[in-house]
Scaffold this motif. Structure first.
Motif, short mmCIF file in Angstrom:
data_model
loop_
_atom_site.label_atom_id
_atom_site.label_comp_id
_atom_site.label_asym_id
_atom_site.label_seq_id
_atom_site.Cartn_x
_atom_site.Cartn_y
_atom_site.Cartn_z
N THR A 73 1.06 -2.77 1.91
CA THR A 73 1.60 -1.63 1.15
C THR A 73 1.71 -0.39 2.03
O THR A 73 2.67 0.37 1.93
N LYS A 74 0.74 -0.18 2.92
CA LYS A 74 0.81 0.98 3.81
C LYS A 74 2.06 0.91 4.69
O LYS A 74 2.73 1.91 4.93
N GLU A 75 2.38 -0.30 5.17
CA GLU A 75 3.58 -0.48 5.99
C GLU A 75 4.84 -0.30 5.15
O GLU A 75 5.84 0.25 5.62
N PHE A 76 4.80 -0.75 3.91
CA PHE A 76 5.91 -0.54 2.98
C PHE A 76 6.17 0.96 2.84
O PHE A 76 7.31 1.42 2.94
N ILE A 114 3.63 6.46 -5.48
CA ILE A 114 2.40 6.07 -4.79
C ILE A 114 1.18 6.57 -5.56
O ILE A 114 1.11 7.73 -5.96
N GLN A 115 0.24 5.65 -5.77
CA GLN A 115 -1.03 5.97 -6.40
C GLN A 115 -2.14 5.41 -5.51
O GLN A 115 -1.86 4.66 -4.56
N LEU A 116 -3.38 5.76 -5.81
CA LEU A 116 -4.51 5.21 -5.08
C LEU A 116 -5.34 4.34 -6.02
O LEU A 116 -5.60 4.71 -7.15
N LYS A 117 -5.73 3.16 -5.50
CA LYS A 117 -6.63 2.28 -6.25
C LYS A 117 -8.05 2.80 -6.11
O LYS A 117 -8.31 3.73 -5.33
N PRO A 156 -3.52 2.39 -1.11
CA PRO A 156 -2.35 2.77 -1.89
C PRO A 156 -1.76 1.60 -2.69
O PRO A 156 -1.91 0.44 -2.32
N ILE A 157 -1.10 1.97 -3.74
CA ILE A 157 -0.34 1.01 -4.55
C ILE A 157 0.93 1.74 -4.98
O ILE A 157 0.90 2.95 -5.22
#
Length: 150
Positions: A90-93, A31-34, A39-40
């Motif tokens: 992505t948050k739900e992922f 997990i990274q932040l754009k 999140p990405i």
């Protein structure tokens, strides 16, 4: 030709889902932040790469949330383009609640021509095409044959 593009988009979404699910069932999301603090994950990038590998041979430009930035000046005269969200939700992922989708749309002359939405955890594929209508089907990723749909 148009049915071929729909088949390509469906196959791209389903193949991307296979890569997504491998990561979803692992402990390695990376997990990274754009820049906007959203999140990405590794799965976003894998999905983007898979989808791009299927759509690129169509020679229709691709505008993807995880792709390179393309200026409006470059895009403004495109008569066709693919719009892709490799993982919508992505948050739900990350929460592993299953509420995410793979989204692919074909736009022609600034109007939607077709769309594909696949919910990997639910195994539900939604697709629409101007000439065919809209459909929802359950998909088994192992035994799926796109030729039985269209």
């Amino acid at each position: 030709m148009s049915e071929d593009l729909l088949k390509t988009a469906i196959i791209a979404a389903l193949e991307a889902a296979k890569g997504i699910l491998k990561i979803y069932h692992s402990d390695d999301f990376e997990i990274q932040l754009k820049s906007d603090d959203s999140p990405i994950t590794k799965a976003d990038f894998v999905s983007h790469q898979v989808i791009e590998s299927y759509l690129k041979p169509t020679n229709i430009p691709i505008l993807s949330e995880e792709g390179k930035d393309i200026s409006f000046d470059e895009r403004k005269d495109w008569s066709q383009l693919w719009i892709v969200d490799p993982i919508d939700g992505t948050k739900e992922f990350i929460k592993r609640n299953g509420e995410f989708t793979v989204n692919i749309a074909l736009i022609e002359n600034q109007k939607p021509k077709m769309g594909v939405v696949y919910a990997p955890i639910l195994g539900e594929l939604y697709f629409s095409f101007n000439e065919l209508g809209s459909f929802k089907v359950s998909v088994d990723l192992i035994d799926f044959d796109v030729n039985n749909l269209i």
